[in-house]
Design an enzyme around this catalytic site. Structure first.
Site, mmCIF file in Angstrom:
data_model
loop_
_atom_site.group_PDB
_atom_site.id
_atom_site.type_symbol
_atom_site.label_atom_id
_atom_site.label_comp_id
_atom_site.label_asym_id
_atom_site.label_seq_id
_atom_site.Cartn_x
_atom_site.Cartn_y
_atom_site.Cartn_z
ATOM 1 N N TRP A 163 0.835 -1.207 0.000
ATOM 2 C CA TRP A 163 0.000 0.000 0.000
ATOM 3 C C TRP A 163 0.869 1.256 0.000
ATOM 4 O O TRP A 163 0.635 2.192 -0.773
ATOM 5 C CB TRP A 163 -0.935 -0.002 1.210
ATOM 6 C CG TRP A 163 -1.680 1.283 1.354
ATOM 7 C CD1 TRP A 163 -1.446 2.272 2.262
ATOM 8 C CD2 TRP A 163 -2.759 1.746 0.538
ATOM 9 N NE1 TRP A 163 -2.315 3.310 2.070
ATOM 10 C CE2 TRP A 163 -3.135 3.015 1.010
ATOM 11 C CE3 TRP A 163 -3.445 1.203 -0.549
ATOM 12 C CZ2 TRP A 163 -4.172 3.750 0.443
ATOM 13 C CZ3 TRP A 163 -4.474 1.943 -1.122
ATOM 14 C CH2 TRP A 163 -4.820 3.197 -0.620
ATOM 15 N N HIS A 164 1.860 1.303 0.842
ATOM 16 C CA HIS A 164 2.718 2.484 0.919
ATOM 17 C C HIS A 164 3.561 2.646 -0.352
ATOM 18 O O HIS A 164 3.851 3.769 -0.754
ATOM 19 C CB HIS A 164 3.598 2.437 2.168
ATOM 20 C CG HIS A 164 2.880 2.853 3.397
ATOM 21 N ND1 HIS A 164 3.195 3.980 4.106
ATOM 22 C CD2 HIS A 164 1.829 2.288 4.043
ATOM 23 C CE1 HIS A 164 2.376 4.109 5.130
ATOM 24 N NE2 HIS A 164 1.539 3.072 5.116
ATOM 25 N N ASP A 165 3.931 1.551 -0.968
ATOM 26 C CA ASP A 165 4.690 1.648 -2.218
ATOM 27 C C ASP A 165 3.810 2.199 -3.335
ATOM 28 O O ASP A 165 4.250 3.019 -4.123
ATOM 29 C CB ASP A 165 5.253 0.282 -2.608
ATOM 30 C CG ASP A 165 6.209 0.367 -3.782
ATOM 31 O OD1 ASP A 165 7.112 1.239 -3.752
ATOM 32 O OD2 ASP A 165 6.063 -0.420 -4.726
ATOM 33 N N ASN A 188 6.476 5.494 6.879
ATOM 34 C CA ASN A 188 6.854 4.114 6.555
ATOM 35 C C ASN A 188 7.523 3.400 7.725
ATOM 36 O O ASN A 188 8.155 2.361 7.535
ATOM 37 C CB ASN A 188 7.775 4.116 5.329
ATOM 38 C CG ASN A 188 7.084 4.684 4.121
ATOM 39 O OD1 ASN A 188 5.889 4.505 3.943
ATOM 40 N ND2 ASN A 188 7.833 5.387 3.289
#
Length: 90
Positions: A13-15, A47
């Site tokens: 998701w963060h990527d 992150n």
């Protein structure tokens, strides 16, 4: 068993969550491009803790060097969803 899937979901998701359609150049546009492996991103406060998810995937990346980090992050996320739905899945 649950921490692994949750870490991988968050990593993917963060990527992917940085995509900006108004930026034409890649990789500046962001998105699911595997950029979380770079120190400047993995150390960003949002992150926090994702370095542990990255460390879990590194042996797989080392073994299958032809797989991109972007693909590996997303594959791990899809596998995480499968494991969360059916914890008995391999």
């Amino acid at each position: 068993m649950r921490p692994f899937p949750l870490k991988q979901l968050r990593l993917a998701w963060h990527d992917a969550g940085t995509y900006n359609k108004n930026i034409e150049e890649w990789p500046l546009r962001g998105g699911a491009n595997g950029s979380l492996r770079f120190e400047i991103e993995i150390k960003h406060a949002a992150n926090a803790g994702l370095v542990n998810a990255l460390k879990l995937l590194q042996p797989i990346k080392d073994k299958y060097s032809g797989v991109t980090y972007a693909d590996l992050f997303q594959l791990a996320s899809a596998t995480a969803v499968e494991r969360l739905v059916d914890p008995k899945s391999p």
